[in-house]
Enzyme design. Structure first.
Site, PDB file in Angstrom:
ATOM      1  N   HIS A 201       0.207   6.443   8.841  1.00 14.01           N
ATOM      2  CA  HIS A 201       0.973   5.221   9.124  1.00 14.01           C
ATOM      3  C   HIS A 201       2.430   5.396   8.707  1.00 14.01           C
ATOM      4  O   HIS A 201       3.352   5.111   9.491  1.00 14.01           O
ATOM      5  CB  HIS A 201       0.333   4.053   8.361  1.00 14.01           C
ATOM      6  CG  HIS A 201       0.975   2.728   8.597  1.00 14.01           C
ATOM      7  ND1 HIS A 201       0.421   1.761   9.403  1.00 14.01           N
ATOM      8  CD2 HIS A 201       2.134   2.188   8.141  1.00 14.01           C
ATOM      9  CE1 HIS A 201       1.191   0.693   9.428  1.00 14.01           C
ATOM     10  NE2 HIS A 201       2.247   0.937   8.656  1.00 14.01           N
ATOM     11  N   GLU A 202       2.642   5.865   7.476  1.00 15.57           N
ATOM     12  CA  GLU A 202       4.026   5.996   6.985  1.00 15.57           C
ATOM     13  C   GLU A 202       4.790   7.088   7.729  1.00 15.57           C
ATOM     14  O   GLU A 202       5.995   6.960   7.954  1.00 15.57           O
ATOM     15  CB  GLU A 202       4.029   6.274   5.476  1.00 15.57           C
ATOM     16  CG  GLU A 202       3.275   5.255   4.636  1.00 15.57           C
ATOM     17  CD  GLU A 202       3.612   3.812   4.991  1.00 15.57           C
ATOM     18  OE1 GLU A 202       4.795   3.519   5.267  1.00 15.57           O
ATOM     19  OE2 GLU A 202       2.689   2.986   4.998  1.00 15.57           O
TER      20      GLU A 202
ATOM     21  N   GLY B  83       0.844  -1.191   0.000  1.00 13.43           N
ATOM     22  CA  GLY B  83       0.000   0.000   0.000  1.00 13.43           C
ATOM     23  C   GLY B  83       0.878   1.238   0.000  1.00 13.43           C
ATOM     24  O   GLY B  83       0.603   2.218  -0.690  1.00 13.43           O
TER      25      GLY B  83
ATOM     26  N   HIS C 252       6.109   5.865  10.979  1.00  7.67           N
ATOM     27  CA  HIS C 252       7.309   5.049  10.774  1.00  7.67           C
ATOM     28  C   HIS C 252       8.588   5.892  10.785  1.00  7.67           C
ATOM     29  O   HIS C 252       9.674   5.349  11.028  1.00  7.67           O
ATOM     30  CB  HIS C 252       7.239   4.331   9.428  1.00  7.67           C
ATOM     31  CG  HIS C 252       6.585   2.996   9.484  1.00  7.67           C
ATOM     32  ND1 HIS C 252       6.947   2.025  10.390  1.00  7.67           N
ATOM     33  CD2 HIS C 252       5.608   2.440   8.717  1.00  7.67           C
ATOM     34  CE1 HIS C 252       6.223   0.935  10.184  1.00  7.67           C
ATOM     35  NE2 HIS C 252       5.394   1.164   9.187  1.00  7.67           N
TER      36      HIS C 252
ATOM     37  N   MET D 122       5.257   2.526   1.491  1.00  9.20           N
ATOM     38  CA  MET D 122       6.511   2.124   2.114  1.00  9.20           C
ATOM     39  C   MET D 122       7.186   3.347   2.711  1.00  9.20           C
ATOM     40  O   MET D 122       7.295   4.387   2.068  1.00  9.20           O
ATOM     41  CB  MET D 122       7.432   1.452   1.090  1.00  9.20           C
ATOM     42  CG  MET D 122       8.786   1.042   1.634  1.00  9.20           C
ATOM     43  SD  MET D 122       8.629  -0.153   2.989  1.00  9.20           S
ATOM     44  CE  MET D 122      10.149   0.159   3.874  1.00  9.20           C
ATOM     45  N   GLU D 123       7.663   3.190   3.951  1.00  7.32           N
ATOM     46  CA  GLU D 123       8.115   4.302   4.774  1.00  7.32           C
ATOM     47  C   GLU D 123       9.545   4.737   4.528  1.00  7.32           C
ATOM     48  O   GLU D 123      10.151   5.376   5.409  1.00  7.32           O
ATOM     49  CB  GLU D 123       7.968   3.927   6.251  1.00  7.32           C
ATOM     50  CG  GLU D 123       8.869   2.774   6.730  1.00  7.32           C
ATOM     51  CD  GLU D 123       8.226   1.409   6.670  1.00  7.32           C
ATOM     52  OE1 GLU D 123       8.696   0.494   7.359  1.00  7.32           O
ATOM     53  OE2 GLU D 123       7.243   1.254   5.919  1.00  7.32           O
TER      54      GLU D 123
END
Length: 946
Positions: free
Chosen positions: A377-378, A341, A381, A343-344
């Protein structure tokens, strides 16, 4: 007979004389030699100095030896891909590069081991960093099966802390497999014409950096990275750090972009891209924040919402963590093809377009919520995962669990009217509890020795790590109090920033914040598999706990320290805890008269609650008489607990079904969604049997008031103001249409045909209703309807619109159309590779498509597993979704046969998902046999009640 040998007498005499003479000479020589030895004794020669044998062979495990510690890398990469393909020119799918890694030697070694995979290594040099002495290389070998790059030296490196430089020159292939350094293509409108465009992007998590350059590809082996990308002129290169210098090389055909040194970081967080995207930018504390996307998407304003909320979420986290965002820039990129979905990658986060781009009036409110959740969310991170990294993948939950939980807090801060924190129970807790109630589940934190292979690592990117990790943190925050919880987190981040940590390190910081033994409590939740059910008898006050398993057997003996928040019918909340298995008598849980007990208020704890039958019936009576006396989240929790307890045979299935009777008077989203998720299991088990008819009648009756509650909005093609009401409007339409409410299917068909036939000029279906309207219209429609939707999918330029149509196309009941749709997933020009798994899953959820999808993945397993086998996306979700309807002995046999046809290597990270599917199917078979008649009788009786 055998022939003899003959000699003369004279010859025999002569031979004897000669023999005696020779013996006499030998005796004389020995005597003289002994005399010389006595005069001049010989000196013993020096013994040879023993040498350390050169070790051969690979390390005993798939972990790197601990003799070398990387400090920094200089990486130069040159992808030869054309972003715009000139006329009559072949595309070039290769990249070349070189890397110099400086490492410290802390133990003697003759061999350098690091990681590399599918690279052509052309040159290797080893040099002492200070003296510049060249250390000759005996040989070097790339072991693709173990991913080790082995360099055998002619001279031993002494482990005295000296530094060495390892230079490698290499070449690799640019594939479209969405892993490592890969290529993607898309179309761009230029002068009214569609033109192909290409780009280079990267995905390094979990073990893909080794496919780009030789490196120490383990999370604890952090280093500083100095990156240079040589790319074609008129393209833009980005990496983790800001660009320090751009210069032409080889005339004006190539540009070399050199980036500033990164902070010390793990290899899996590296990121590279070359493209011709545009951006929208803003400033945050003099740091440039940019959203990059296809030029037409940026020009159309699709990046505006992401730009707006990114700065706000960053500020929220900085205040919560008392730590500024560590880098001096943040690029976020929307990619047409991306496996995860998002990537951090530190400083260069990458997203699917549908997770970053949003267009008002076209994208739905749920699309908007998804964009906000993924960005939050990312960004979480950047602290949890990037700044503080887990020592090894066995503690991946320290990264993903935190990012999942914190994302709800971040979104709640910027969009408080959404009440997103209430949604946590539906989106995170309920789904993972079902998986975690299987024997094939796994603990949050495993032993290091249990996670070694790439398959082991990829297998941890599951809902246990993400959802359960978040649920356990939410429970702990409630128990400690949010203030103390964040005090501990701030200490954790400050103590381990730019370092690595494990779960025990986190507990110590939280211990210090609360002055309690957090570690002794929390290890029961992180190191043990599964979760508990607490059994309460309200007539005696007895309480006990045991592991909750859908397939119950002997007591596993596990026990948890359980924080408990409860209330009685007097509406007063209390907090206590259960620390032993029991049963123990606790009078606080006794109920007298007509009162009831409700435990786990707001579902703050990660456990289920079972009561005696009297208390269950009193709670159900309360729901039917005045459901608002029960807190909203608990109305959903009671339904979810009851259905799962019935599946595990704690309570009768009729009691569980009775928790849904009150829904005829319920208009809130959380209880309805909980009920539909659980009734969904009954639909899966019985939609091919005679139970389904009475079940549809019951659902039609229950949903009719809800459909009428939202009908004015639906008929006028408008939406409610409250987000949860918008979601429940979708539920009302979906349940009503799929269960044969004629006015619903007529409405969906009418709106779809208006759009199809060009009436009213535009599509007047509200964005939040498109998914369910399209689906239900196509479900009762014909081939022309399907072809129209397919054409709209191919022409859609917005990813969220494409996703809605891609789902709706799976709703047809026409078998040959579903078969053709499955075949489309084999063609990347029709269905993008990143969408293959979800498309097959959609088809499998359709009762008409489930068997087709199962046959399809078995016949195409080699293609599908190669497509996703090496990346962060596991095909585990494919196995899970396609087999969720399995409930017969024949289907179980098919699963076991499929399992036996492949060894562990052939199944890779899918192994655990397949084991879970087998266990679930066995439980389904048993459950159906035991409950089918009871369920049929219950629905039949309820369908007759007016």
């Amino acid at each position: 007979m055998a022939k003899g040998v003959y000699i003369s007498k004279s010859l025999a005499i002569a031979t004897g004389v000669l023999t005696l003479s020779a013996l006499g000479g030998i005796v004389v020589m020995i005597t003289m030699y002994q005399m010389q030895i006595e005069k001049n004794p010989p000196v013993r020669p020096p013994r040879p100095v023993p040498t350390t044998p050169i070790p051969t062979g690979l390390p005993p495990t798939l972990r790197l030896p601990d003799n070398l510690i990387p400090e920094s890398y200089e990486v130069n990469l040159q992808p030869y891909l054309y972003v715009e393909l000139p006329n009559a020119t072949e595309q070039v799918y290769i990249f070349e590069g070189n890397s110099t890694v400086r490492f410290k030697c802390v133990k003697d070694t003759w061999t350098i081991f690091l990681h590399a995979l599918d690279l052509s290594i052309e040159k290797v040099l080893v040099t002492h960093s200070n003296t510049r002495e060249n250390i000759e290389v005996e040989r070097y070998t790339l072991h693709n099966d173990s991913h080790f790059f082995e360099i055998l030296l002619k001279k031993r490196l002494v482990g005295n802390g000296d530094y060495y430089d390892l230079f490698t020159k290499f070449k690799g292939e640019l594939l479209d497999d969405l892993t490592g350094l890969y290529t993607s293509q898309y179309t761009e409108i230029s002068d009214g014409e569609e033109e192909k465009r290409f780009l280079v992007a990267s995905q390094m998590q979990a073990t893909e950096a080794r496919k780009v350059f030789p490196c120490f590809d383990e999370p604890a082996m952090k280093a500083v990275f100095n990156i240079t990308i040589i790319h074609r002129a008129k393209t833009k290169a980005l990496s983790n750090a800001r660009s320090d210098n751009e210069r032409y090389v080889d005339g004006d055909m190539w540009v070399a972009t050199t980036f500033a040194p990164t902070p010390i970081m793990s290899t899996y967080l590296l990121a590279f891209t070359v493209n011709t995207f545009l951006r929208e930018s803003d400033k945050h504390d003099d740091k440039e924040i940019s959203i990059w996307a296809r030029p037409e998407a940026v020009t159309a304003g699709h990046a505006a919402y992401a730009m707006n909320i990114t700065v706000k979420i960053l500020s929220f986290y900085e205040n919560k963590f008392n730590l500024k965002y560590p880098l001096n820039k943040l690029d976020q990129m929307a990619l047409p093809d991306f496996s995860a979905g998002a990537m951090e990658n530190w400083g260069l986060t990458m997203y699917r377009e549908s997770a970053l781009l949003y267009k008002e009036g076209v994208s739905s409110p749920s699309d908007k919520e998804w964009v906000a959740i993924v960005i939050a969310h990312e960004l979480a991170h950047q602290w949890f995962g990037n700044l503080v990294t887990m020592n090894w993948w066995n503690n991946l939950w320290l990264s993903e669990g935190f990012a999942t939980y914190l994302s709800y807090l971040g979104v709640n801060d910027i969009e408080p009217t959404w009440r997103i924190r209430d949604m946590f129970v539906l989106k995170e807790i309920h789904p993972v509890m079902e998986l975690d109630s299987l024997n094939a589940s796994h603990p949050l934190s495993l032993k290091e020795s249990e996670v070694e292979t790439t398959s082991d690592i990829l297998g941890l990117f599951d809902s246990i790590t993400y959802n359960k990790g978040a649920a356990v943190l939410r429970m702990l925050s409630t128990y400690m109090g949010e203030e103390k919880f964040f005090e501990g987190l701030r200490s954790y981040l400050e103590k381990y920033k730019y370092k690595t940590a494990d779960t025990a390190d986190l507990w110590k910081c939280l211990d210090e914040a609360t002055h309690e033994k957090i570690e002794s409590m929390m290890t029961t939740w992180t190191e043990q598999v599964g979760y508990p059910v607490i059994n309460i008898n309200t007539t005696t006050g007895e309480i006990s706990q045991e592991q909750f398993l859908l397939k119950r057997g002997e007591d596993t003996g596990l026990e948890w320290q359980i924080p408990i928040i409860y209330m009685k019918s007097d509406f007063i909340q209390h907090i206590t805890s259960l620390k032993e298995k029991g049963p123990v008598r606790m009078p606080i849980y006794e109920v007298t008269d007509d009162g009831w007990l409700l435990v786990n208020i707001n579902c703050s704890g990660y456990y289920r609650v079972n009561y005696d039958e009297q208390n269950w019936n009193r709670l159900i009576d309360q729901l039917e008489s005045n459901h608002q006396a029960i807190p909203l989240i608990n109305r959903g929790q009671l339904i979810d607990d009851a259905f799962n307890l019935a599946r595990a045979k704690y309570i009768n299935v009729s009691l569980a079904l009775s928790t849904t009777k009150y829904l005829i008077n319920e208009t809130e989203y959380i209880p309805w969604e909980s009920a539909l998720n659980n009734l969904g299991y009954f639909i899966l088990m019985f939609d091919r049997s005679e139970v389904y008819g009475p079940m549809q009648k019951y659902l039609r009756k229950q949903v009719d008031p809800l459909y009428k509650y939202f009908q004015e909005y639906t008929d006028n093609a408008t939406v409610p103001d409250i987000l949860s009401d918008q979601y429940n409007q979708i539920n009302a339409i979906s349940v009503a249409c799929s269960n044969g409410l004629t006015e619903c299917t007529d409405m969906a068909t009418k709106l779809f045909n208006e759009w199809k036939n060009g009436e009213n000029g535009t599509n007047r279906i509200p964005p939040n209703l498109k998914s369910t309207i399209y689906c239900n219209a196509i479900a009762v429609g014909n081939e022309d309807d399907w072809d129209f939707a397919w054409k709209q999918y191919k022409e859609a330029t917005i990813a969220t619109e494409q996703d809605v149509l891609r789902y709706a196309l799976s709703c047809t009941k026409i078998i040959w159309l579903l078969n053709r749709y499955l075949e489309y997933t084999l063609d990347p020009n029709k269905i993008r590779k990143m969408d293959v798994v979800s498309t097959i899953n959609y088809i499998a959820r359709n009762v008409a498509g489930q068997a087709l999808a199962w046959d399809f993945i078995r016949s195409q397993w080699n293609y599908i597993s190669q497509l996703y086998g090496g990346g962060i996306i596991s095909v585990g979700s494919l196995i899970d979704d396609v087999t969720e309807r399995f409930s017969t002995d024949f289907e179980l046999q098919q699963l076991k046969q499929f399992r036996s046809e492949f060894d562990e290597d052939g199944l890779g990270p899918t192994t655990r998902a397949l084991d879970q599917a087998i266990e679930r199917t066995e439980a389904n078979i048993k459950w159906v046999k035991e409950n089918k008649q009871t369920v049929l009788n219950w629905f039949t009786e309820q369908a007759l009640v007016h």
